[in-house]
Write a protein that holds these residues in place. Structure first.
Motif, mmCIF file in Angstrom:
data_model
loop_
_atom_site.group_PDB
_atom_site.id
_atom_site.type_symbol
_atom_site.label_atom_id
_atom_site.label_comp_id
_atom_site.label_asym_id
_atom_site.label_seq_id
_atom_site.Cartn_x
_atom_site.Cartn_y
_atom_site.Cartn_z
ATOM 1 N N TYR A 114 0.819 -1.216 0.000
ATOM 2 C CA TYR A 114 0.000 0.000 0.000
ATOM 3 C C TYR A 114 0.848 1.259 0.000
ATOM 4 C CZ TYR A 114 -2.803 -3.880 1.545
ATOM 5 O OH TYR A 114 -3.360 -5.130 1.645
ATOM 6 N N SER A 120 -2.272 5.998 -4.611
ATOM 7 C CA SER A 120 -3.448 6.850 -4.398
ATOM 8 C C SER A 120 -3.983 7.483 -5.678
ATOM 9 C CB SER A 120 -3.117 7.955 -3.392
ATOM 10 O OG SER A 120 -2.222 8.886 -3.973
ATOM 11 N N THR A 121 -3.291 7.307 -6.793
ATOM 12 C CA THR A 121 -3.705 7.997 -8.020
ATOM 13 C C THR A 121 -3.962 7.061 -9.192
ATOM 14 O OG1 THR A 121 -1.403 8.305 -8.715
ATOM 15 C CG2 THR A 121 -2.415 10.068 -7.389
ATOM 16 N N SER A 125 -6.955 3.067 -6.541
ATOM 17 C CA SER A 125 -7.831 4.127 -6.040
ATOM 18 C C SER A 125 -9.059 4.290 -6.922
ATOM 19 C CB SER A 125 -7.065 5.443 -5.948
ATOM 20 O OG SER A 125 -6.641 5.870 -7.233
ATOM 21 N N GLY A 129 -11.183 3.163 -4.169
ATOM 22 C CA GLY A 129 -10.817 4.341 -3.396
ATOM 23 C C GLY A 129 -11.875 4.806 -2.421
ATOM 24 N N TRP A 158 -2.297 11.544 0.476
ATOM 25 C CA TRP A 158 -2.985 11.089 -0.723
ATOM 26 C C TRP A 158 -3.674 12.245 -1.445
ATOM 27 C CZ3 TRP A 158 -5.732 6.016 1.256
ATOM 28 C CH2 TRP A 158 -4.770 4.990 1.382
ATOM 29 N N ASN A 162 -2.908 13.418 -5.251
ATOM 30 C CA ASN A 162 -3.950 13.562 -6.259
ATOM 31 C C ASN A 162 -3.984 14.974 -6.827
ATOM 32 O OD1 ASN A 162 -6.088 11.210 -6.740
ATOM 33 N ND2 ASN A 162 -5.143 10.973 -4.738
#
Length: 180
Positions: A114, A120-121, A125, A129, A158, A162
């Motif tokens: 993780y 996160s992008t 996600s 997400g 995160w 983003n």
């Protein structure tokens, strides 16, 4: 307001949802409860953790850990037995914090645990997400003060990732926050 849940569900929705969470309802018994029991078995025998390496492309796993956290968090709201609700909340917390405790260590070039630089992008996600904020909201009273600090740290990182993500190259104005 301090009441939880707030995202997608409200405390006023819970009596209606619990009325539907009964063995005579096939949508519940053969659907979400069956899925929850399958996830419980996978968590208890360890497969849930060994079958998900926490990679960015975890969208291709049948049982991503964050999806289990979200499912258990939902079950912790709708299950009729207070003892079973508490068990589901604890399971959701365990899964959520397994991810958060890794993610808080920061991104790494290695795509696992993780912590991949684009966890996160990218695909993960995109597919799952929503599981993170929903799980946090739905089990909020079960989280410790330290859990909340860890989660906040990860969520803020995160969000910043983003904010400057460029999968297409046309994602945000340059410099960031430039408008019009």
């Amino acid at each position: 307001p301090p009441d939880h849940p707030r995202l997608w569900l409200r405390p006023a929705d819970l009596p209606r949802l619990r009325a539907w969470a009964v063995p005579s309802n096939p949508i519940y018994a053969q659907g979400i409860q069956a899925l929850a029991l399958d996830y419980k078995a996978r968590m208890d025998d360890g497969r849930l953790f060994t079958e998900d390496c926490g990679c960015t492309f975890g969208a291709y796993y049948a049982y991503p850990v964050e999806w289990g956290a979200e499912l258990f968090a939902f079950m912790s709201l709708i299950e009729n037995s207070p003892a079973i609700r508490a068990d589901y909340a604890q399971r959701a917390r365990t899964l959520l914090m397994t991810i958060m405790d890794q993610a808080v260590l920061g991104p790494t070039p290695e795509d696992s645990h993780y912590r991949g630089a684009n966890f996160s992008t990218n695909m993960r996600s995109l597919f799952f997400g929503e599981a993170f904020p929903l799980t946090v909201d739905w089990i909020y009273p079960s989280l410790t003060a330290q859990d909340k600090v860890t989660i906040r740290t990860v969520f803020l990182r995160w969000l910043n990732e983003n904010l400057v993500a460029t999968p297409s190259g046309l994602d945000h104005p340059e410099p960031v926050w430039l408008l019009n």
